[in-house]
Design an enzyme around this catalytic site. Structure first.
Site, PDB file in Angstrom:
ATOM      1  CG  ASP A 164      -2.025  -0.423   1.615  1.00 52.05           C
ATOM      2  OD1 ASP A 164      -1.238  -0.642   1.191  1.00 52.05           O
ATOM      3  OD2 ASP A 164      -3.012  -0.862   0.983  1.00 52.05           O
ATOM      4  CG  LEU A 200       4.497  -5.564   0.596  1.00 51.75           C
ATOM      5  CD1 LEU A 200       4.520  -6.692  -0.030  1.00 51.75           C
ATOM      6  CD2 LEU A 200       2.726  -4.767   0.720  1.00 51.75           C
ATOM      7  CG  ASP A 225      -2.412  -8.051  -0.079  1.00 52.57           C
ATOM      8  OD1 ASP A 225      -1.388  -7.267   0.213  1.00 52.57           O
ATOM      9  OD2 ASP A 225      -3.631  -6.742  -0.563  1.00 52.57           O
TER      10      ASP A 225
END
Length: 435
Positions: A164, A200, A225
């Site tokens: 992430d 992202l 998401d």
């Protein structure tokens, strides 16, 4: 993913490729088709109170149960292979050797034992970490520990890392972190699929370099998401279509655009909307990572997620991502080139009011005029399996689609002309034996 839909299994061959390609190349022989499996986040979030929520907290028990069901209920047989842990598995601190460690109450056996259990089922284990100082949920991040964390994951027998991008600092630190973790994973000598969120987190500041990203990552998230809601699914599709000129061509064996999890079998999508997500994720050559509760999934949702014809489109070895070719009022027409000169075609009705609507188009519109030239056979895949027979390059298809639903077709070019020019009128209803 199994032999038909899985990554290359020869670790020796994979690392020969790495050596031949150079130290910085990701060519790890993995994700030759989109990754398939199960990921906990959308359905189970960061539930850590096992006393209050014993059946849904993030614990070794949850992942062992999912692994059991992936085997017993046929998920493994159709290609779902990875059981993936997302955020909230860690202890709040590293151990006395600076290694990440699982929460001792929720993962008392440790990740190595969990990996062994998952492997004993013929499946693979995925885990989660973050490029920054902390994960999105506030657990220890990997910044400054990339080599150590990569080796820790390899020692535990991890097969996939979702990395992430929260709490990363500067854009340079973000990019360097994703590069460094890729190199660190390669250096361990273990085959570990590398799932990034690099573009992202980069996109708000600068345009991602997808050629570079594919050089380091096996798949990568581009957009927000996913939620268990139609607005979330349709916004993901619209973002993908609007940016397809910059993202479609880079996708292929070893590296894929990731529109996020499948939320089929949960609470927020109608049946037609679930059909749409499954069909369009196949068209987009997306990783198929379910986030649902396999202990409590309807026969209807299971039928859809295990549909072998849809999975075959998603896993097509040509490895070309599909794209939107028209947007006409409330209808969208998408296509994906497949091996053998075939095409997958999706007709999406974006209307959210009223009843079924008919969308008409000519087969000459598909594949730049080549998909049905001189002739083709058409098979409807979703919402039910139907043989539409032979057509020629000027056939007109009148396709009836429910609001927010999708009709998925497979078009196979052949060398014969049918005797007549058919016009198809097909009423799309789910088969009663799966309701």
């Amino acid at each position: 993913m199994g032999t038909a839909v899985g990554s290359w299994r020869g670790a020796t061959l994979a690392w020969v490729l790495v050596l031949l390609a150079g130290a910085e190349a990701l060519e790890n022989g993995l994700a030759r088709t989109p990754t398939m499996g199960w990921l906990h986040w959308e359905r189970f979030l960061c539930s850590t109170n096992c006393a209050r929520e014993p059946h849904s907290c993030i614990s070794e028990q949850l992942f062992m149960q999912m692994a059991d069901l992936m085997v017993s209920d046929g998920w493994k047989d159709v290609g779902y292979e990875y059981v993936c842990i997302d955020d909230c598995w860690m202890s709040l601190t590293r151990d006395d050797q600076d290694r990440l460690q699982p929460d001792p109450e929720r993962f008392p056996s440790g990740i190595r034992k969990l990996a062994d259990y998952v492997h004993s089922k013929g499946l693979k284990l995925g885990i989660y970490a973050d490029v920054g100082n902390k994960t999105c949920a506030g657990f220890p991040g990997s910044y400054g520990y990339y080599d150590l964390d990569a080796q820790t994951f390899a020692n535990w027998g991890v097969d996939l890392l979702k990395f992430d991008g929260c709490n990363y600092g500067t854009q340079n630190q973000l990019a360097e972190g994703y590069r460094n973790m890729s190199l660190a994973l390669n250096k361990t000598g273990r085959s570990i699929v590398y799932s990034c969120e690099w573009p992202l987190y980069m996109r708000p500041m600068q345009k991602p370099n997808y050629t570079e990203i594919k050089h380091y990552c096996n798949h990568w998230r581009n957009f927000a998401d996913i939620y268990d809601a139609w607005n979330s699914v349709k916004n993901t599709l619209e973002w993908t279509a609007l940016h397809q000129d910059s993202i479609v061509d880079v996708a292929g064996p070893g590296g894929w655009n990731d529109p996020d999890m499948l939320v089929i079998g949960n609470f927020g999508l109608s049946w037609d909307q679930q059909l749409t997500q499954m069909a369009l994720w196949a068209i987009m050559a997306a990783p198929l990572l379910m986030s649902n509760d396999l202990r409590h999934i309807s026969p209807q949702a299971k039928w859809l997620l295990q549909n072998k014809d849809v999975i075959a489109i998603n896993q097509d070895p040509l490895g070309k991502q599909g794209y939107r070719i028209s947007k006409d009022n409330n209808f969208e027409l998408w296509e994906r080139p497949l091996s053998g000169g075939a095409y997958a075609v999706a007709v999406l009705n974006r209307q959210e009011i009223g009843g079924p609507q008919i969308f008409s188009f000519s087969t000459s519109f598909l594949g730049n005029g080549l998909a049905c030239n001189p002739a083709c056979s058409i098979q409807q895949i979703l919402p039910t399996s139907e043989d539409w027979g032979l057509h020629n390059w000027v056939s007109v298809l009148n396709v009836e689609v429910n609001p927010t639903g999708t009709v998925l077709l497979k078009v196979v070019v052949i060398g014969e002309f049918p005797d007549e020019n058919p016009v198809m009128n097909i009423n799309k209803k789910p088969s009663p034996d799966i309701l």
